[in-house]
Every structure is written in structure tokens, then in C-alpha cells.
Design a protein around this motif. Structure first.
Motif, PDB file in Angstrom:
ATOM      1  N   TYR A   4      -2.787 -25.362  61.230  1.00 17.81           N
ATOM      2  CA  TYR A   4      -4.183 -24.922  61.279  1.00 17.81           C
ATOM      3  C   TYR A   4      -4.567 -24.612  62.719  1.00 17.81           C
ATOM      4  N   VAL A   5      -5.419 -23.615  62.876  1.00 13.94           N
ATOM      5  CA  VAL A   5      -5.995 -23.280  64.175  1.00 13.94           C
ATOM      6  C   VAL A   5      -7.500 -23.119  63.984  1.00 13.94           C
ATOM      7  N   ARG A   6      -8.214 -23.265  65.099  1.00 12.59           N
ATOM      8  CA  ARG A   6      -9.669 -23.113  65.083  1.00 12.59           C
ATOM      9  C   ARG A   6     -10.113 -22.443  66.367  1.00 12.59           C
ATOM     10  N   SER A   7     -11.285 -21.862  66.286  1.00 11.08           N
ATOM     11  CA  SER A   7     -11.995 -21.435  67.480  1.00 11.08           C
ATOM     12  C   SER A   7     -13.110 -22.451  67.661  1.00 11.08           C
ATOM     13  N   TRP A   8     -13.470 -22.787  68.892  1.00 11.00           N
ATOM     14  CA  TRP A   8     -14.522 -23.800  69.029  1.00 11.00           C
ATOM     15  C   TRP A   8     -15.880 -23.217  68.689  1.00 11.00           C
ATOM     16  N   TYR A   9     -15.941 -21.923  68.487  1.00  8.02           N
ATOM     17  CA  TYR A   9     -17.128 -21.303  67.908  1.00  8.02           C
ATOM     18  C   TYR A   9     -16.702 -19.987  67.273  1.00  8.02           C
ATOM     19  N   ARG A  10     -17.349 -19.613  66.178  1.00  2.63           N
ATOM     20  CA  ARG A  10     -16.996 -18.362  65.488  1.00  2.63           C
ATOM     21  C   ARG A  10     -17.506 -17.194  66.321  1.00  2.63           C
ATOM     22  N   ASP A  36     -17.573 -12.799  66.859  1.00  2.00           N
ATOM     23  CA  ASP A  36     -17.419 -11.506  66.210  1.00  2.00           C
ATOM     24  C   ASP A  36     -16.446 -10.607  66.957  1.00  2.00           C
ATOM     25  N   THR A  37     -15.939 -11.085  68.075  1.00  2.00           N
ATOM     26  CA  THR A  37     -14.957 -10.348  68.859  1.00  2.00           C
ATOM     27  C   THR A  37     -13.845 -11.304  69.256  1.00  2.00           C
ATOM     28  N   GLY A  38     -12.874 -10.836  69.988  1.00  2.00           N
ATOM     29  CA  GLY A  38     -11.800 -11.691  70.472  1.00  2.00           C
ATOM     30  C   GLY A  38     -10.749 -11.969  69.419  1.00  2.00           C
ATOM     31  N   TRP A  39      -9.871 -12.911  69.740  1.00  2.00           N
ATOM     32  CA  TRP A  39      -8.728 -13.180  68.874  1.00  2.00           C
ATOM     33  C   TRP A  39      -9.158 -13.568  67.473  1.00  2.00           C
ATOM     34  N   PHE A  40     -10.194 -14.408  67.353  1.00  5.46           N
ATOM     35  CA  PHE A  40     -10.592 -14.900  66.038  1.00  5.46           C
ATOM     36  C   PHE A  40     -11.022 -13.756  65.126  1.00  5.46           C
ATOM     37  N   ALA A  41     -11.885 -12.889  65.620  1.00  8.18           N
ATOM     38  CA  ALA A  41     -12.368 -11.766  64.801  1.00  8.18           C
ATOM     39  C   ALA A  41     -11.238 -10.829  64.410  1.00  8.18           C
ATOM     40  N   HIS A  42     -10.347 -10.539  65.342  1.00  2.00           N
ATOM     41  CA  HIS A  42      -9.241  -9.626  65.043  1.00  2.00           C
ATOM     42  C   HIS A  42      -8.281 -10.209  64.010  1.00  2.00           C
TER      43      HIS A  42
END
Length: 115
Positions: free
Chosen positions: A35-41, A43-49
Motif C-alpha cells: 500500500y502507498v499513500r499521499s499525505w494529502y489528496r 489533483d496533480t503530481g504523482w498521485f493524480a497521474h
């Protein structure tokens, strides 16, 4: 992910994930799933992509593989507490300022399962 690949991913201090470019992030394993997480959601960056693509490449020492990414967002309470505990155990040496943001409600809502 083969058992050998899972072992390498779970043993890594962090993994690098890429939808467009490599980004180092913390990884924890609970059961047979990383599992991986972002410390905040975001709309850009690795998490969004990665979220938009539903897949990513990951690499750790000795391994680079393509994975599917599942947004599990609203976690069952037991799984959430297990993932939070895995973050605290693996990264607790960084103190509350390091691991604390990774175990908040906002961070838990960004939980992704890698397969």
C-alpha cells in the motif's frame, strides 16, 4: 506480483513510483498487499497521474515492475488500522512529524493498493 517480487517491495525502505516521472514514496505491506499513500489528496503530481492511469511502474533495489493501482479510499476499519500500524512501525523512527501526516483521515483516504 510474484511472491519474490512482493518480498522485495515489502522489504524496501521506500519505492519509486512513476506515471510520468519517478517519485520516491513510502510503502507498507499488510498481508500479501503493498500500500502507498499521499499525505494529502492532490489533483496533480504523482498521485493524480497514477490514480487516473490505474497503473504505474514501481522500482525498488533489485526490481522494476508495472503494477495496477486500486484506489481503496474508504477503508474498512480493521484494514485502516492495520495499514496505519504498518506505517507507524516501519517509519516511526521519523517521529510524529514524519509518520503522523501519513496516518490521518486525509492520508487514509488516499490509500492505494498495488497489484
Amino acid at each position: 506480483m510474484t511472491p519474490e517480487e512482493l518480498t522485495l517491495v515489502c522489504a524496501a525502505e521506500e519505492l519509486e513510483i512513476a506515471a510520468r516521472r519517478w517519485t520516491p514514496i513510502w510503502v507498507v505491506c499488510v498481508g500479501a498487499h503493498p500500500y502507498v499513500r499521499s499525505w494529502y489528496r492532490r489533483d496533480t503530481g504523482w498521485f493524480a497521474h497514477v490514480l487516473k492511469a490505474g497503473r504505474a511502474a514501481v522500482r525498488v533495489p533489485g526490481l522494476q515492475i508495472d503494477v495496477t493501482v486500486e484506489d481503496i479510499g474508504a477503508l474498512p476499519a480493521g484494514l485502516r488500522s492495520d495499514i496505519d500500524a504498518a506505517y507507524r512501525t516501519k517509519y516511526g523512527r521519523y517521529g510524529a512529524g514524519g509518520v503522523g501526516p501519513m496516518v490521518t483521515d486525509a492520508a487514509a483516504a488516499t490509500t492505494l493498493r498495488l497489484s
